[in-house]
Design a protein around this motif. Structure first.
Motif, PDB file in Angstrom:
ATOM      1  N   TYR A  47       0.797  -1.239   0.000  1.00 53.94           N
ATOM      2  CA  TYR A  47       0.000   0.000   0.000  1.00 53.94           C
ATOM      3  C   TYR A  47       0.824   1.282   0.000  1.00 53.94           C
ATOM      4  N   SER A  50       0.220   3.682  -2.885  1.00 56.42           N
ATOM      5  CA  SER A  50      -1.175   3.803  -3.321  1.00 56.42           C
ATOM      6  C   SER A  50      -1.931   4.918  -2.619  1.00 56.42           C
ATOM      7  N   TYR A  52      -1.971   5.837   0.526  1.00 56.91           N
ATOM      8  CA  TYR A  52      -2.359   5.670   1.931  1.00 56.91           C
ATOM      9  C   TYR A  52      -1.395   6.429   2.828  1.00 56.91           C
ATOM     10  N   PRO A 193      -2.309  -3.166  -4.034  1.00 57.40           N
ATOM     11  CA  PRO A 193      -3.473  -3.448  -3.200  1.00 57.40           C
ATOM     12  C   PRO A 193      -4.269  -4.638  -3.733  1.00 57.40           C
TER      13      PRO A 193
END
Lengths: 229, 108
Positions: A47, A50, A52, A193
């Motif tokens: 993650y 991505s 986050y 993910p």
């Protein structure tokens, strides 16, 4: 409800990172991620790129765990996301249990519900560790505790979870379905993910494998419901 | 407070009954509480004593080990929580805290 969810489990290889990944995927809102596993940072790997909000936490290092934990809880106090998923390495279980009261106090101070999602693997010692955690470890101080029996090991975890374990645990008990080995092996090789792998936006799985992954994620929904409430 | 506190800490260090830093900090609890009541921030106190905040908090709160009993009552937990919350409010800005700590934000 603002929550801090510790994905716990004192045994290695029981599926903590898998559960943490599931909880990130199925969270009702995008969670922040605290990756405490430095030797196998599977959740961070998946993650990190991505979008986050995430933290690398050297919980097991040359520094005193209490110093790192205090830092961590201080930093988490300023995280804006409603949900924080903390992925613990297996060896950190005892450390976290030792400082459970401190973690509990700080969770109250930063106005977050303390949740323990405890992964139970195949062995009897895994069940015993969960019971210890409920008796005087972090789960003892948690407002919400969910034991997750990992179905990857067939019926082994379920059969080891006794009535006494139920009584000591005093919380929800759920089961994480097993992902077929072939699919999980392929998923492990792709740093993206799970949702992106399942919907085909990231190349890595055959169409049938993507369907299996999507169905598996759907079947994990009751676990997320139990954790997030 | 600065010189007084540090010299008192050094005096306590010489006491064989107070071998650990945490024990010495606990022995200083009355002075620390007095300093807080006088409006000193946690940062000023940790600077005065020359100890890390984590050590200071752990010592004052007497972190208990595995097997310890759970908190006796909710009031106590809430009281401690208020103290911790107040200390967070007075703490240094997050950016500085992250830089000083070994916890790294993704992308840094």
């Amino acid at each position: 409800m603002r929550q801090i969810i510790f994905v716990h489990g004192e045994k290695g290889g029981v599926g903590k990172s898998t559960l943490a990944t599931v909880l990130v995927e199925l969270a009702p809102s995008r969670p922040a991620i605290a990756e405490c596993d430095r030797t196998a940072p599977d959740v961070a790997r998946r993650y990190r790129s991505s979008g986050y909000m995430g933290l690398d936490v050297p919980l097991l290092s040359n520094d005193a765990p209490i110093d790192i934990l205090t830092d961590l809880m201080g930093v988490l106090g300023d995280v804006s996301e409603d949900l924080i998923v903390v992925n613990l390495p297996s060896a950190a279980g005892l450390v976290v249990n030792q400082y459970a009261e401190l973690i509990s106090e700080v969770s109250v101070a930063i106005k977050r519900e303390l949740v323990v999602a405890y992964v139970v693997g195949a062995g009897a010692d895994s069940v015993r560790s969960a019971m210890d955690c409920a008796r005087d470890g972090l789960a003892n101080f948690a407002q919400r505790r969910v034991a997750i029996l990992n179905g990857y090991f067939g019926s082994e975890a379920r059969s080891r979870w006794t009535k006494e374990a139920d009584r000591v645990w005093r919380g929800t008990v759920g089961e994480m379905p097993g992902l077929p080995l072939r699919v999980s092996d392929h998923v492990r090789r792709v740093d993206a993910p799970l949702g992106a792998i399942a919907d085909g936006s990231v190349v890595g799985l055959q169409p049938l494998e993507r369907i299996i992954l999507r169905n598996w994620l759907r079947d994990c929904a009751p676990i997320a419901d139990a954790v997030y409430g | 407070m600065h010189d007084d506190a540090r010299s008192r800490l050094l005096d306590l260090a010489a006491d064989p009954k107070l071998r650990t830093e945490r024990a010495r900090i606990r022995a200083l609890r009355p002075e620390i509480e007095a300093a807080r009541a006088a409006g000193r921030t946690w940062r000023e106190i940790e600077d005065a004593l020359g100890v890390a905040r984590s050590t200071l908090f752990a010592a004052l709160r007497g972190v208990r080990g595995k097997g310890a009993a759970p908190p006796a009552n909710v009031d106590k937990v809430e009281k401690v929580a208020e103290v911790v919350a107040a200390s967070f409010e007075e703490a240094q800005p997050l950016g500085e805290m992250v830089r000083k700590s070994k916890i790294k934000r993704w992308g840094e």
